[in-house]
Design a protein around this motif. Structure first.
Motif, PDB file in Angstrom:
ATOM      1  N   ASN A   1      43.425  36.340   1.679  1.00 50.84           N
ATOM      2  CA  ASN A   1      44.425  35.286   1.917  1.00 50.84           C
ATOM      3  C   ASN A   1      44.827  34.578   0.624  1.00 50.84           C
ATOM      4  O   ASN A   1      45.576  33.622   0.643  1.00 50.84           O
ATOM      5  N   ARG A   2      44.289  35.034  -0.500  1.00 53.01           N
ATOM      6  CA  ARG A   2      44.533  34.471  -1.830  1.00 53.01           C
ATOM      7  C   ARG A   2      44.359  32.949  -1.861  1.00 53.01           C
ATOM      8  O   ARG A   2      45.282  32.203  -2.153  1.00 53.01           O
ATOM      9  N   PRO A   3      43.144  32.477  -1.552  1.00 53.55           N
ATOM     10  CA  PRO A   3      42.910  31.031  -1.605  1.00 53.55           C
ATOM     11  C   PRO A   3      42.792  30.542  -3.051  1.00 53.55           C
ATOM     12  O   PRO A   3      42.573  31.338  -3.963  1.00 53.55           O
ATOM     13  N   ASP A   4      42.924  29.244  -3.240  1.00 52.77           N
ATOM     14  CA  ASP A   4      42.790  28.673  -4.586  1.00 52.77           C
ATOM     15  C   ASP A   4      41.321  28.568  -4.985  1.00 52.77           C
ATOM     16  O   ASP A   4      41.009  28.489  -6.172  1.00 52.77           O
ATOM     17  N   ALA A   5      40.441  28.520  -3.995  1.00 48.78           N
ATOM     18  CA  ALA A   5      38.997  28.482  -4.275  1.00 48.78           C
ATOM     19  C   ALA A   5      38.245  28.889  -3.016  1.00 48.78           C
ATOM     20  O   ALA A   5      38.758  28.718  -1.903  1.00 48.78           O
ATOM     21  N   ILE A   6      37.042  29.457  -3.207  1.00 50.76           N
ATOM     22  CA  ILE A   6      36.188  29.708  -2.036  1.00 50.76           C
ATOM     23  C   ILE A   6      34.798  29.114  -2.287  1.00 50.76           C
ATOM     24  O   ILE A   6      34.296  29.131  -3.403  1.00 50.76           O
ATOM     25  N   PHE A   7      34.219  28.586  -1.222  1.00 57.42           N
ATOM     26  CA  PHE A   7      32.915  27.941  -1.323  1.00 57.42           C
ATOM     27  C   PHE A   7      31.949  28.523  -0.299  1.00 57.42           C
ATOM     28  O   PHE A   7      32.299  28.674   0.873  1.00 57.42           O
ATOM     29  N   ASP A   8      30.760  28.863  -0.793  1.00 59.28           N
ATOM     30  CA  ASP A   8      29.682  29.343   0.071  1.00 59.28           C
ATOM     31  C   ASP A   8      28.735  28.157   0.260  1.00 59.28           C
ATOM     32  O   ASP A   8      28.125  27.694  -0.702  1.00 59.28           O
ATOM     33  N   LEU A   9      28.628  27.670   1.498  1.00 56.99           N
ATOM     34  CA  LEU A   9      27.865  26.443   1.753  1.00 56.99           C
ATOM     35  C   LEU A   9      26.402  26.728   2.121  1.00 56.99           C
ATOM     36  O   LEU A   9      26.133  27.582   2.969  1.00 56.99           O
ATOM     37  N   HIS A  10      25.518  26.008   1.481  1.00 59.76           N
ATOM     38  CA  HIS A  10      24.073  26.130   1.699  1.00 59.76           C
ATOM     39  C   HIS A  10      23.444  24.751   1.703  1.00 59.76           C
ATOM     40  O   HIS A  10      24.112  23.753   1.471  1.00 59.76           O
ATOM     41  N   ARG A  11      22.153  24.740   1.938  1.00 57.35           N
ATOM     42  CA  ARG A  11      21.357  23.559   1.617  1.00 57.35           C
ATOM     43  C   ARG A  11      20.077  24.064   0.953  1.00 57.35           C
ATOM     44  O   ARG A  11      19.656  25.202   1.166  1.00 57.35           O
ATOM     45  N   ASP A  12      19.478  23.193   0.112  1.00 53.66           N
ATOM     46  CA  ASP A  12      18.268  23.581  -0.601  1.00 53.66           C
ATOM     47  C   ASP A  12      17.089  23.588   0.378  1.00 53.66           C
ATOM     48  O   ASP A  12      17.237  23.199   1.546  1.00 53.66           O
ATOM     49  N   ALA A  13      15.934  24.018  -0.094  1.00 50.88           N
ATOM     50  CA  ALA A  13      14.768  24.097   0.796  1.00 50.88           C
ATOM     51  C   ALA A  13      13.551  23.410   0.186  1.00 50.88           C
ATOM     52  O   ALA A  13      12.420  23.786   0.480  1.00 50.88           O
ATOM     53  N   ILE A  14      13.805  22.404  -0.677  1.00 50.92           N
ATOM     54  CA  ILE A  14      12.635  21.679  -1.215  1.00 50.92           C
ATOM     55  C   ILE A  14      12.283  20.545  -0.248  1.00 50.92           C
ATOM     56  O   ILE A  14      13.169  19.903   0.319  1.00 50.92           O
ATOM     57  N   PRO A  15      10.987  20.312  -0.044  1.00 55.51           N
ATOM     58  CA  PRO A  15      10.589  19.325   0.974  1.00 55.51           C
ATOM     59  C   PRO A  15      10.577  17.872   0.486  1.00 55.51           C
ATOM     60  O   PRO A  15      10.036  17.015   1.157  1.00 55.51           O
ATOM     61  N   GLN A  16      11.194  17.615  -0.677  1.00 54.09           N
ATOM     62  CA  GLN A  16      11.222  16.237  -1.185  1.00 54.09           C
ATOM     63  C   GLN A  16      12.622  15.661  -1.005  1.00 54.09           C
ATOM     64  O   GLN A  16      13.525  15.973  -1.798  1.00 54.09           O
ATOM     65  N   ALA A  17      12.803  14.826   0.005  1.00 58.76           N
ATOM     66  CA  ALA A  17      14.123  14.264   0.307  1.00 58.76           C
ATOM     67  C   ALA A  17      14.650  13.420  -0.855  1.00 58.76           C
ATOM     68  O   ALA A  17      15.849  13.447  -1.159  1.00 58.76           O
ATOM     69  N   HIS A  18      13.737  12.679  -1.520  1.00 58.63           N
ATOM     70  CA  HIS A  18      14.191  11.763  -2.581  1.00 58.63           C
ATOM     71  C   HIS A  18      14.900  12.501  -3.723  1.00 58.63           C
ATOM     72  O   HIS A  18      15.708  11.921  -4.431  1.00 58.63           O
ATOM     73  N   GLU A  19      14.583  13.798  -3.861  1.00 61.68           N
ATOM     74  CA  GLU A  19      15.221  14.590  -4.921  1.00 61.68           C
ATOM     75  C   GLU A  19      16.740  14.641  -4.747  1.00 61.68           C
ATOM     76  O   GLU A  19      17.477  14.798  -5.706  1.00 61.68           O
ATOM     77  N   TYR A  20      17.170  14.555  -3.501  1.00 58.66           N
ATOM     78  CA  TYR A  20      18.589  14.735  -3.208  1.00 58.66           C
ATOM     79  C   TYR A  20      19.300  13.462  -2.745  1.00 58.66           C
ATOM     80  O   TYR A  20      20.489  13.497  -2.483  1.00 58.66           O
ATOM     81  N   LEU A  21      18.567  12.366  -2.598  1.00 55.78           N
ATOM     82  CA  LEU A  21      19.200  11.166  -2.047  1.00 55.78           C
ATOM     83  C   LEU A  21      19.803  10.298  -3.146  1.00 55.78           C
ATOM     84  O   LEU A  21      19.228  10.133  -4.217  1.00 55.78           O
ATOM     85  N   ALA A  22      20.976   9.775  -2.858  1.00 58.01           N
ATOM     86  CA  ALA A  22      21.640   8.876  -3.809  1.00 58.01           C
ATOM     87  C   ALA A  22      22.482   7.879  -3.021  1.00 58.01           C
ATOM     88  O   ALA A  22      22.889   8.145  -1.883  1.00 58.01           O
ATOM     89  N   LYS A  23      22.737   6.724  -3.646  1.00 54.29           N
ATOM     90  CA  LYS A  23      23.592   5.717  -3.008  1.00 54.29           C
ATOM     91  C   LYS A  23      24.927   5.711  -3.730  1.00 54.29           C
ATOM     92  O   LYS A  23      24.983   5.504  -4.941  1.00 54.29           O
ATOM     93  N   ILE A  24      25.970   5.964  -2.990  1.00 51.75           N
ATOM     94  CA  ILE A  24      27.310   5.950  -3.582  1.00 51.75           C
ATOM     95  C   ILE A  24      28.181   5.028  -2.741  1.00 51.75           C
ATOM     96  O   ILE A  24      28.284   5.218  -1.516  1.00 51.75           O
TER      97      ILE A  24
END
Lengths: 357, 215
Positions: free
Chosen positions: A180-203
């Motif tokens: 379909n000639r997209p401008d970008a393609i994204f493969d969606l995942h999530r990590d598998a490390i058991p430390q939530a704080h590694e990924y948490l941020a306040k924005i």
């Protein structure tokens, strides 16, 4: 007849080995999701750099939240040492107004797919046989992009089991999107490390799970996709500081050879929540829109950098091909004179067909 | 897309299909037939046949049907029953190797990221076929049909309820592993074959070696 029996024996033994050995000997445990599976990466001074459930290998690179680049030098079990290579200029000497838009003449079309369909978030099972909650994040991203007037195609095809052939299976989905000639393609995942704080941020007062960008090092589009990842992080850093956890350059191609604007996005980890990942999906959608289609008047500089990276890759491809062909011809002919004669003969007539088939 | 990126994409495609042409040229095909097959593969990539809807099983014309048909044609053209048996054994061994590799790398993307398994599938097909048949044709057969067998085994696991999934044979069209595996396997056999012959001072003199003397 005797030979046939030997071959039959080979086949039987092999079937027994490959179809029984993995499950019986190796077991069905999935690496990741557990403390002991996490790889911790430190710099040479012993300062903590990052943790990942993706196995790291020597040569893997990582750009952290503060844009410091590290290169993995050695691995000892679950502890890796990385060299601090200094701060990276994501803007490559430009300001943001010169970076965007990357797809000014694009179709305003983006593709999304999920190599690891089963990935989910707690509370609840971290893996769901079929469509996991990562698909919901895909739809969240789709809705956010569509609100900005961008058309999104989602491929919900299943690529399970979650094994080494998952990327091979998901290539069909990526290829469908590319058609379909997209401008970008994204493969969606999530990590598998058991430390939530590694990924948490306040924005903006909101608790979100950060996004990690992953670029495959084993594909010819590395430099162009690297440029895309850096520019996406640069835009996110300006609009939503702290949204992008970092850029990981892993071994593998992650189907990124199919497109020059192709990235793997990791939305949090299995112990952060779906709601937190949904919030970051909305924020990254805004950044994607800015980067690809622009929210300002810009010049050509950003696109020129992309072209420059592409030319570098072309030079590498041509050089490798040239050296490879020369080496093969030398092996084949046994002397440089033979190589010269072979090339002359090739140029003198059409593709070699020596009638020996 | 910027001009540089467009040229990069075109360069990549030329290299890929150039390699494909060299490989097809080795399979009882003339230059023009090889080009015709490449055109069929590219055009056929846009068409997919649904074999079964639930659980989904499809076959892509360009990425599945054409290379598989070509592999069966090469198999049919085998010079001897020995070569035929070797090729069939190579197919089974390759399918087993692909399954073993996919299992070993089951955490790929979240685990042992050493090398993309994509390359290992083709390399294993090439090595297995070369060891068994010392033949480029056997390598192509092992690479393509080995992957087909692996896909069918995956579908068997879906049918028996062991996994929840869909199987799209050759789903990535011209860039599917069935084709990549076939191409790389032949190129590998070619490099190994030429190097080996050079090291031992000339073509191997054993009889019944398939097409060990072909260039």
């Amino acid at each position: 007849m005797k030979n046939n029996k030997v071959y039959a024996g080979y086949i039987f033994c092999l079937l027994l080995f490959f179809f029984l050995f993995p499950t019986v000997v190796l077991g069905d445990d999935f690496i990741g999701h557990r403390e002991e599976d996490t790889v911790m990466v430190y710099d040479e001074q012993g300062n903590y750099v990052f943790a990942t459930a993706m196995g790291v290998s020597s040569g893997d690179r990582y750009i952290n939240e503060d844009n410091i680049e590290f290169e993995v030098k050695s691995i000892n079990g679950k502890r890796a040492i990385a060299q601090n290579k200094g701060k990276v200029d994501l803007f490559q000497g430009l300001n943001r107004t010169e970076l965007t838009p990357l797809a000014a003449q694009g179709k305003k079309l983006i593709g999304i797919y999920f190599t690891h369909n089963d990935e989910s978030y707690r509370p609840g099972p971290e893996s769901i046989e079929g469509q996991g909650e990562i698909h919901d994040i895909g739809y969240q991203l789709k809705n956010a992009l569509e609100k900005m007037g961008i058309q999104v195609i989602i491929k919900d095809n299943l690529h399970l089991p979650h094994d080494g052939a998952a990327y091979e299976r998901s290539r069909a989905s990526a290829t469908d999107l590319i058609k379909n000639r997209p401008d970008a393609i994204f493969d969606l995942h999530r990590d598998a490390i058991p430390q939530a704080h590694e990924y948490l941020a306040k924005i903006n007062g909101q608790l979100i799970s950060q996004v990690r960008l992953v670029v495959g090092r084993q594909n010819p589009n590395l430099s162009v996709n690297d440029n895309f990842a850096k520019q996406l992080k640069a835009v996110c850093d300006e609009k939503y500081p702290g949204l992008i956890k970092g850029i990981f350059y892993g071994s593998g191609n992650y189907n990124q050879q199919l497109s020059t604007h192709s990235l793997l996005l990791e939305f949090g980890t299995h112990v952060t929540t779906e709601a937190q990942a949904a919030s970051s999906a909305t924020m990254i959608a805004d950044s994607i829109n800015s980067l690809l289609y622009g929210d300002n008047i810009s010049n050509q500089e950003g696109r020129n950098i992309e072209s420059k990276n592409a030319y570098k890759t072309i030079a590498w491809i041509v050089t490798i091909l040239f050296v490879g062909i020369l080496a093969f011809l030398f092996i084949n002919e046994g002397s440089w004179q033979g190589v010269v004669n072979r090339i002359k003969s090739f140029l003198g007539r059409e593709i070699i067909d020596r009638g020996e088939k | 897309m910027t001009i540089g990126v467009i040229i990069l994409v075109i360069t990549g495609l030329l290299v890929y299909f150039g390699a494909a042409h060299r490989v097809l040229d080795r399979l009882h095909l003339t230059d023009s037939m090889a080009l015709f097959f490449i055109a069929l593969i590219i055009i056929g990539s846009y068409f997919e046949l649904t074999i079964r809807r639930s659980p989904l099983l499809t076959i892509n014309i360009g990425g599945g049907l054409i290379p598989i048909a070509l592999a069966f044609y090469v198999l049919y053209r085998a010079d001897s029953s020995k070569e035929l048996i070797r090729a069939i054994v190579a197919v089974v061994l390759t399918a087993g190797a692909i399954y073993g590799i996919s299992y070993f790398f089951r955490d790929f993307g979240h685990g042992r990221d050493i090398i993309d398994p994509l390359y290992l599938y083709a390399v294993s097909g090439g090595i297995i076929a070369y060891i068994l048949g010392r033949s480029r044709r056997a390598s192509f057969i092992a690479g393509t049909l080995g992957f087909l067998l692996f896909n069918l085994f995956t579908y068997y696991r879906v049918l028996t309820g062991r996994i929840v999934s869909q199987v799209r044979i050759g789903g990535a069209g011209a860039f599917d592993s069935i084709i990549i595996s076939g191409i790389l396997a032949v190129l590998l056999a070619e490099i190994i074959g030429e190097s080996r012959e050079r090291l031992q001072g000339g073509p191997a003199g054993e009889k019944n070696r398939g097409d060990s003397n072909e260039k």
